[in-house]
Write a protein that holds these residues in place. Structure first.
Motif, mmCIF file in Angstrom:
data_model
loop_
_atom_site.group_PDB
_atom_site.id
_atom_site.type_symbol
_atom_site.label_atom_id
_atom_site.label_comp_id
_atom_site.label_asym_id
_atom_site.label_seq_id
_atom_site.Cartn_x
_atom_site.Cartn_y
_atom_site.Cartn_z
ATOM 1 N N UNK A 58 -1.466 -33.593 -1.526
ATOM 2 C CA UNK A 58 -2.208 -32.776 -0.927
ATOM 3 C C UNK A 58 -1.699 -31.927 0.412
ATOM 4 N N UNK A 59 -0.578 -32.388 0.925
ATOM 5 C CA UNK A 59 0.290 -31.792 1.961
ATOM 6 C C UNK A 59 0.983 -30.807 1.153
ATOM 7 N N UNK A 60 1.461 -30.799 -0.172
ATOM 8 C CA UNK A 60 2.004 -29.849 -0.877
ATOM 9 C C UNK A 60 1.184 -28.794 -0.913
ATOM 10 N N UNK A 61 -0.020 -28.972 -1.417
ATOM 11 C CA UNK A 61 -1.109 -28.154 -1.852
ATOM 12 C C UNK A 61 -1.449 -27.225 -0.499
ATOM 13 N N UNK A 62 -1.486 -27.895 0.510
ATOM 14 C CA UNK A 62 -1.992 -27.352 1.818
ATOM 15 C C UNK A 62 -0.945 -26.130 2.240
ATOM 16 N N UNK A 63 0.626 -26.668 1.947
ATOM 17 C CA UNK A 63 1.704 -25.691 2.444
ATOM 18 C C UNK A 63 1.444 -24.381 1.339
ATOM 19 N N UNK A 64 1.146 -24.757 0.119
ATOM 20 C CA UNK A 64 1.284 -23.687 -0.918
ATOM 21 C C UNK A 64 0.497 -22.636 -0.296
ATOM 22 N N UNK A 65 -0.954 -23.244 -0.032
ATOM 23 C CA UNK A 65 -2.189 -22.259 0.218
ATOM 24 C C UNK A 65 -1.619 -21.661 1.546
ATOM 25 N N UNK A 66 -1.214 -22.294 2.524
ATOM 26 C CA UNK A 66 -1.050 -21.703 3.939
ATOM 27 C C UNK A 66 -0.009 -20.502 4.145
ATOM 28 N N UNK A 67 0.866 -20.452 2.927
ATOM 29 C CA UNK A 67 2.032 -19.239 3.178
ATOM 30 C C UNK A 67 1.631 -18.430 2.075
ATOM 31 N N UNK A 68 1.446 -17.094 2.732
ATOM 32 C CA UNK A 68 0.985 -15.942 1.901
ATOM 33 C C UNK A 68 2.115 -15.317 1.041
ATOM 34 N N UNK A 69 1.926 -14.646 -0.072
ATOM 35 C CA UNK A 69 2.533 -14.133 -1.066
ATOM 36 C C UNK A 69 3.390 -12.856 -0.288
ATOM 37 N N UNK A 70 4.265 -12.383 -0.892
ATOM 38 C CA UNK A 70 4.919 -11.191 -0.260
ATOM 39 C C UNK A 70 4.047 -10.142 -0.328
ATOM 40 N N UNK A 71 2.855 -9.948 -1.048
ATOM 41 C CA UNK A 71 1.913 -8.914 -0.793
ATOM 42 C C UNK A 71 1.000 -9.002 0.172
ATOM 43 N N UNK A 72 1.131 -9.890 1.070
ATOM 44 C CA UNK A 72 0.199 -10.710 1.928
ATOM 45 C C UNK A 72 -1.098 -11.216 1.728
ATOM 46 N N UNK A 73 -1.165 -11.426 0.313
ATOM 47 C CA UNK A 73 -2.527 -12.303 -0.342
ATOM 48 C C UNK A 73 -2.223 -13.653 -0.295
ATOM 49 N N UNK A 74 -2.919 -14.473 -0.111
ATOM 50 C CA UNK A 74 -2.992 -16.057 -0.278
ATOM 51 C C UNK A 74 -2.945 -16.410 -2.021
#
Length: 586
Positions: A58-74
């Motif tokens: 759950x913590x991993x998935x939250x960290x993946x979602x919170x960091x945006x991709x290089x194009x600024x999109x989640x």
């Protein structure tokens, strides 16, 4: 009972003792077939908690979602069910039913098998598989072949085999050769002593240099100073090295590595309906396949998202080669992120973090660390008593005396680093080392007047609690650097974070780790450090070979000629030579 009956009973007891001795001899050697191990691979050694693993994910998935991709999109999360619906329908295609991998030929009953030959032994041959090194230390355990003598015999067998077969050097010629022994930064003194004994006296090398892996990693990469992060298969070690010296307080060893990422990836694959349904962690060959899949598919690049199709092959003895299709989503990113969220590994019931302990003492080394600490402590007490008497004899000396009394415990921190001192504390047996920062945190200004024994007990309790926690890789790096003595040294470490070993060789790992370090480093250092740099492939070399390259460089330096311990010196003086010749504090 008659005398004859007594003699008969004694004879039976002696016979039983002889049988026991034979069994011990068999356990020490590798010349006999024994029942196959039920769990031959060290991947299976740890206890696991599925609940803890789920919380970590759950913590991993939250960290993946919170960091945006290089194009600024989640990123758009991909559920395991999306992949599972496809994977459950997959059936393998037969590539070649005639060509098959063969089991190792044991018809000539070899006394031992090493390397790939050992991995491909048919389970029905009943060889006992030994793993001499586990978690970066000698694998001493209570099972067959688990005594220190047996483990050293296994190491000698492996090294002798490689020297003869791969290097083409007869063992009788080793008297013309020297060797470099690299030891972990947090080393077991007894084990190091016994390995040196084996290399010089049993195998017959003429001389040896003993040095630490982290220091040799800086030599191999051409760096003078670095925070060395060695991510291995079963452990991760960290240490700050400055000008060829390992900072003792910065040493840290974490009980996880690449094999834990492999286990987690397998769990995620199963959740996604892995089409190779017979895969088991208890199989050596399946573990090799899973490691290959991890190295091929997993990454730390958050720009790669969505479901993707892959394929892989299985080639096992007595089975046709098969081709599988598999569809995967976030599993490829979630598994390696376990290195930053270790609860994802689900490991319970074992110490997760190790720091450098003080020496337990050695009867062969009378001037060991315990002796030096005791001597220094007496000198400090004598100096303090003299200072107190001098202060009392002066007008207004009472205040000076109080100030001196408050420093009673703290004065032990003035011991030279070479004597194994740390931020606080005396020299009790088995005491844990603390860095300056940790010493200040554990012992506030108003607490220094407490008795030394109470202070040590409190510190031991705090460190026991600390060791039960699993630090993520980024937090462990910050911790190690924070243990350095000066801001200038810390600045050097942030400017050169060297990652070696094979456990973090994922696409995007360098940028991912750099981002996390910059975001979590203390704000005060963001102004001081011009450039935070993470180095994963120095000089474009394989990070798995950096330390060995450094050992080769070390052997050629003119400045290391005085570090050689020769066979005759070791025979005469034993472990005391390590205190005299080792380039680190023994």
């Amino acid at each position: 009972m008659t005398q004859a009956e007594k003699e008969q009973d004694n004879g039976k007891e002696k016979e039983k003792e002889r049988d026991k001795e034979k069994e011990k001899e068999q356990q020490r050697g590798v010349k006999r077939p024994i029942a196959p191990p039920t769990i031959p691979d060290p991947l299976q050694e740890k206890s696991e908690s599925n609940e803890q693993r789920q919380n970590g994910l759950k913590m991993v998935d939250q960290a993946i979602w919170s960091k945006k991709m290089s194009n600024g999109v989640r990123r758009t999360p991909v559920s395991a069910e999306q992949a599972r619906a496809y994977n459950c329908q997959i059936r393998p295609a037969v590539l070649d039913s005639s060509f098959r991998v063969k089991w190792t030929n044991t018809a000539h009953h070899p006394p031992h098998l090493v390397g790939e030959e050992a991995l491909y032994v048919n389970p029905s041959d009943c060889y006992n598989i030994h793993w001499p090194v586990v978690r970066g230390q000698l694998n001493v355990h209570a099972g067959p072949g688990g005594s220190l003598t047996a483990v050293l015999a296994d190491l000698e067998t492996i090294w002798s085999h490689v020297i003869q077969k791969q290097l083409d050097i007869p063992l009788k010629d080793l008297k013309y050769y020297r060797c470099i022994l690299l030891v972990p930064d947090i080393y077991n003194r007894q084990h190091v002593k016994e390995v040196v004994n084996m290399l010089l006296l049993n195998m017959g090398f003429s001389a040896i240099i003993v040095h630490q892996e982290s220091v040799c990693a800086t030599f191999g990469s051409g760096l003078s100073s670095a925070c060395v992060v060695d991510v291995g298969d079963q452990k991760t070690s960290l240490c700050c090295v400055e000008d060829g010296v390992s900072h003792r307080n910065s040493r840290l060893c974490l009980a996880y590595g690449g094999s834990d990422v492999t286990r987690t990836f397998f769990w995620l694959l199963q959740r996604a309906g892995f089409p190779y349904r017979d895969c088991q962690l208890s199989s050596r060959l399946d573990c090799q396949l899973l490691q290959h899949l991890k190295e091929t598919f997993c990454h730390l690049n958050q720009d790669i998202s969505g479901l993707q199709d892959h394929e892989f092959q299985t080639r096992f003895p007595e089975a046709p080669a098969l081709l599988y299709q598999v569809r995967l989503g976030d599993e490829k990113l979630e598994a390696p992120m376990g290195l930053f969220y270790p609860t994802t590994f689900g490991i319970v019931g074992q110490k997760m973090t190790s720091l450098q302990y003080r020496s337990q003492g050695d009867s062969e080394d009378p001037h060991d660390e315990q002796y030096l600490l005791a001597t220094q402590s007496k000198q400090d007490q004598s100096s303090k008593s003299a200072a107190d008497r001098k202060a009392i004899s002066r007008p207004g000396g009472g205040l000076d005396g109080e100030m001196s009394g408050q420093g009673g415990v703290g004065e032990l921190s003035d011991l030279p680093r070479g004597c194994g001192s740390s931020g606080s504390g005396g020299g009790t047996k088995g005491e844990m080392e603390l860095g300056p920062v940790q010493g200040e945190c554990l012992m506030g200004a108003g607490e220094v007047e407490e008795p030394l024994s109470a202070h040590l007990s409190r510190k031991t309790a705090i460190m026991s609690q600390f060791e039960s926690k699993a630090l993520g890789l980024d937090k462990a790096i910050l911790y190690s650097i924070d243990c350095c003595a000066s801001d200038e040294t810390k600045r050097k470490m942030y400017s050169s974070i060297l990652v070696v070993g094979g456990g973090l060789m994922f696409h995007g790992a360098q940028e991912f780790l750099l981002h996390r370090i910059i975001n979590k480093m203390p704000p005060s250092f963001r102004r001081l450090v011009d450039n935070v740099e993470v180095i994963t492939r120095p000089k474009d070399m394989d990070p798995q070979l950096i330390s060995w390259k450094g050992g080769a460089v070390l052997a050629c330096l003119d400045t290391t000629q005085e570090m050689w311990i020769h066979q005759r010196e070791w025979q005469r003086f034993g472990v005391r030579m390590l205190r005299e010749r080792a380039a680190f504090v023994w």
